[in-house]
Design a protein around this motif. Sequence first.
Motif, mmCIF file in Angstrom:
data_model
loop_
_atom_site.group_PDB
_atom_site.id
_atom_site.type_symbol
_atom_site.label_atom_id
_atom_site.label_comp_id
_atom_site.label_asym_id
_atom_site.label_seq_id
_atom_site.Cartn_x
_atom_site.Cartn_y
_atom_site.Cartn_z
ATOM 1 N N TRP A 74 20.971 78.504 20.165
ATOM 2 C CA TRP A 74 20.271 79.541 21.085
ATOM 3 C C TRP A 74 19.976 80.863 20.711
ATOM 4 N N SER A 76 19.524 85.062 22.267
ATOM 5 C CA SER A 76 19.496 86.237 23.569
ATOM 6 C C SER A 76 19.660 87.423 23.434
ATOM 7 N N HIS A 100 19.892 91.629 19.711
ATOM 8 C CA HIS A 100 19.492 90.493 19.759
ATOM 9 C C HIS A 100 20.374 89.582 18.925
ATOM 10 N N PHE A 226 25.773 80.697 29.437
ATOM 11 C CA PHE A 226 25.584 81.877 28.951
ATOM 12 C C PHE A 226 26.434 82.911 29.824
ATOM 13 N N MET A 245 24.164 89.635 28.722
ATOM 14 C CA MET A 245 22.931 88.911 27.965
ATOM 15 C C MET A 245 21.915 88.654 28.887
ATOM 16 N N ASN A 247 17.347 87.312 28.838
ATOM 17 C CA ASN A 247 16.273 86.651 28.028
ATOM 18 C C ASN A 247 17.017 85.588 27.313
ATOM 19 N N SER A 248 17.949 85.110 27.826
ATOM 20 C CA SER A 248 18.828 83.926 26.888
ATOM 21 C C SER A 248 17.854 82.494 27.158
#
Length: 289
Positions: A74, A76, A100, A226, A245, A247-248
């Motif tokens: 992933w 994020s 990021h 998340f 966190m 925009n994961s």
Amino acid sequence: EASAYAVTTMKMITTLFAGMLLLSPLAAQDADCCKAKVAQGETPCCTQDAGADACAPIASEIQTGLVALLGKSWESDFSVSGSQNSPMSEEKMIFGVKGHIVYQDLLHFRLDVTFNMNDPMQGDVAGSAILVLNGSILHAEFDLPPEMKAGMASDIVKLDLSVLPDFAELSTPEAIMAKLQETDAFSFDSVDGGIKETKGAEGTRSYSMGNETEGGKAVFSAKTWFPVSITGFSKEEGQDMSFSMSNSKMVEAFDKGTFDYTPPEGKMVQDMTVMIQMATMQQGVDMGE
């Protein structure tokens, strides 16, 4: 003192990743604490109104969720902010980190961060860093102001982590969880009040822990685990921190070479592997921790 700032910065960056693991040993410990209190006829500490049978699940679901997240790929955005008492001033030191993370597994990830600190003695300090782990090889590249470079031979540091004891055995989320629970590296003995599941926004899992003087809150995505937000505070130590966190997203596979590192042209890389090896041979040094 400037060298201490560089060390503090490195700790802040690497702690971001470790922070996702810390709730699991805390939850497991509180499950045992809760069962003991129920056995003694006291109110359980891990849920608001549950009995002994509900103590283990609340700890287990957090640990299971985070282990599952660390077993997937992933990326994020994240941010960290906080403050702590300054030993040399009545004013607090304030810090913030934004960045990021690109994560394939525990042996392949990249962190790109910018940070700023406002210290009563040093004033405003800002910089950036890149942290890349590719297998056992770790590169850390810093862009720091002059006052933070004291004692640093180069802006880029390389470490072969395979020289560390137990490195091969700690390459899975489950192994790291087990290690954290058997070591004194992270101790939650001083946190009273346990962990409780609380009502949160739709699509999230929310928990609170601790008491009025020391504790925090954590909110996770119900679907992916998340960490949406994690906050902690200690009134006695004068510390508070907030981690979030955004925009994961899960990633099927990263492009080949994502975790390769090439230093900028003309930049020297300081290989600190030998220093780590020497440290492991010194008596009294707990390299496992």
